[in-house]
Design an enzyme around this catalytic site. Structure first.
Site, PDB file in Angstrom:
ATOM      1  N   GLY A  41       0.847  -1.186   0.000  1.00 23.31           N
ATOM      2  CA  GLY A  41       0.000   0.000   0.000  1.00 23.31           C
ATOM      3  C   GLY A  41       0.878   1.230   0.000  1.00 23.31           C
ATOM      4  N   GLN A  46       3.467   9.837   0.777  1.00 24.38           N
ATOM      5  CA  GLN A  46       4.726   9.079   0.766  1.00 24.38           C
ATOM      6  C   GLN A  46       5.523   9.325  -0.514  1.00 24.38           C
ATOM      7  OE1 GLN A  46       2.787   5.166   2.013  1.00 24.38           O
ATOM      8  NE2 GLN A  46       4.764   5.078   3.041  1.00 24.38           N
ATOM      9  N   CYS A  89       6.414  -0.032   7.221  1.00 22.72           N
ATOM     10  CA  CYS A  89       6.025   1.116   6.410  1.00 22.72           C
ATOM     11  C   CYS A  89       7.198   1.497   5.523  1.00 22.72           C
ATOM     12  CB  CYS A  89       5.655   2.287   7.331  1.00 22.72           C
ATOM     13  SG  CYS A  89       5.190   3.768   6.438  1.00 22.72           S
ATOM     14  N   LEU A  90       6.909   1.793   4.258  1.00 26.42           N
ATOM     15  CA  LEU A  90       7.977   2.145   3.326  1.00 26.42           C
ATOM     16  C   LEU A  90       8.669   3.445   3.735  1.00 26.42           C
ATOM     17  CD1 LEU A  90       6.182   1.231  -0.016  1.00 26.42           C
ATOM     18  CD2 LEU A  90       7.852  -0.134   1.264  1.00 26.42           C
ATOM     19  N   HIS A 131      -3.860   1.605   8.008  1.00 25.53           N
ATOM     20  CA  HIS A 131      -2.513   2.189   7.911  1.00 25.53           C
ATOM     21  C   HIS A 131      -2.497   3.335   6.889  1.00 25.53           C
ATOM     22  CE1 HIS A 131       2.037   1.592   7.831  1.00 25.53           C
ATOM     23  NE2 HIS A 131       1.852   2.282   6.722  1.00 25.53           N
ATOM     24  N   GLU A 132      -3.117   3.100   5.717  1.00 24.83           N
ATOM     25  CA  GLU A 132      -3.087   4.126   4.663  1.00 24.83           C
ATOM     26  C   GLU A 132      -3.978   5.315   5.032  1.00 24.83           C
ATOM     27  OE1 GLU A 132      -0.725   3.780   2.712  1.00 24.83           O
ATOM     28  OE2 GLU A 132      -0.373   1.654   3.046  1.00 24.83           O
ATOM     29  N   HIS A 135      -1.990   7.514   7.239  1.00 24.67           N
ATOM     30  CA  HIS A 135      -1.033   8.342   6.486  1.00 24.67           C
ATOM     31  C   HIS A 135      -1.686   9.637   6.024  1.00 24.67           C
ATOM     32  CE1 HIS A 135       2.774   6.318   6.092  1.00 24.67           C
ATOM     33  NE2 HIS A 135       2.256   5.207   5.617  1.00 24.67           N
TER      34      HIS A 135
END
Ligand code: ZN
Length: 163
Positions: A41, A46, A89-90, A131-132, A135
């Protein structure tokens, strides 16, 4: 990829109001970045764009694949048990921590044409949706952790090569 500490990652994103080629390009870029990472995701902030958009290609616990994007998403329902599962997380590469999330989540928003979409997830995919959405509200997963786990992951982040 924006990393922990980048202001755009810690600022609530604004709603998309213009639908067209620019939004299409953003979504394409986000898929390319997510697959290159690789991740399951990715939120627009990001990639440094403070708009409410996220993309996903994520399995649930039954190994069903969920692939798509959502614009101006709202987390309208969560439920089921709260599960503490490993989450990464990226924007905090190489790190992970046991993060509590609801086992069920529903997100409503629109697609890149402005058509209404409703996305329902369980298990790992429900985790991804939460999670998204976080963000886009300017939150990263360490903020969901208990004090001990948060301290540990932030210490690891400070020592990481990317920070
Ligand atoms: Zn993330």
């Amino acid at each position: 990829m924006t990393l922990l500490g980048d202001p755009v990652l810690h600022t609530p994103c604004t709603d998309v109001t213009e639908f067209g080629p620019e939004l299409d390009r953003l979504i394409e870029d986000m898929f390319a970045t997510m697959y290159a990472a690789p991740g399951v995701g990715l939120a627009a902030n990001q990639v440094g764009v403070g708009l409410r958009v996220f993309v996903f290609d994520c399995p649930d616990d039954e190994d069903n694949r969920h692939l798509g994007h959502v614009v101006n998403p709202k987390l309208i329902e969560t439920g089921g048990v709260t599960v503490r599962g490993s989450e990464g997380c990226l924007s905090l590469p190489g790190l992970e921590a046991g993060t509590p999330r609801f086992d069920y989540a529903v997100v409503e928003g629109v697609d890149r044409h402005g058509e209404a979409v409703r996305i329902q997830g369980t298990g790992f995919f429900a985790r991804c949706l939460q999670h998204e959405c976080d963000h886009l509200d300017g939150m990263v997963y360490p903020q969901r952790l208990d004090r001990f786990r948060r301290g540990r992951v932030l210490r690891q982040a400070r020592r990481a090569s990317w920070s």
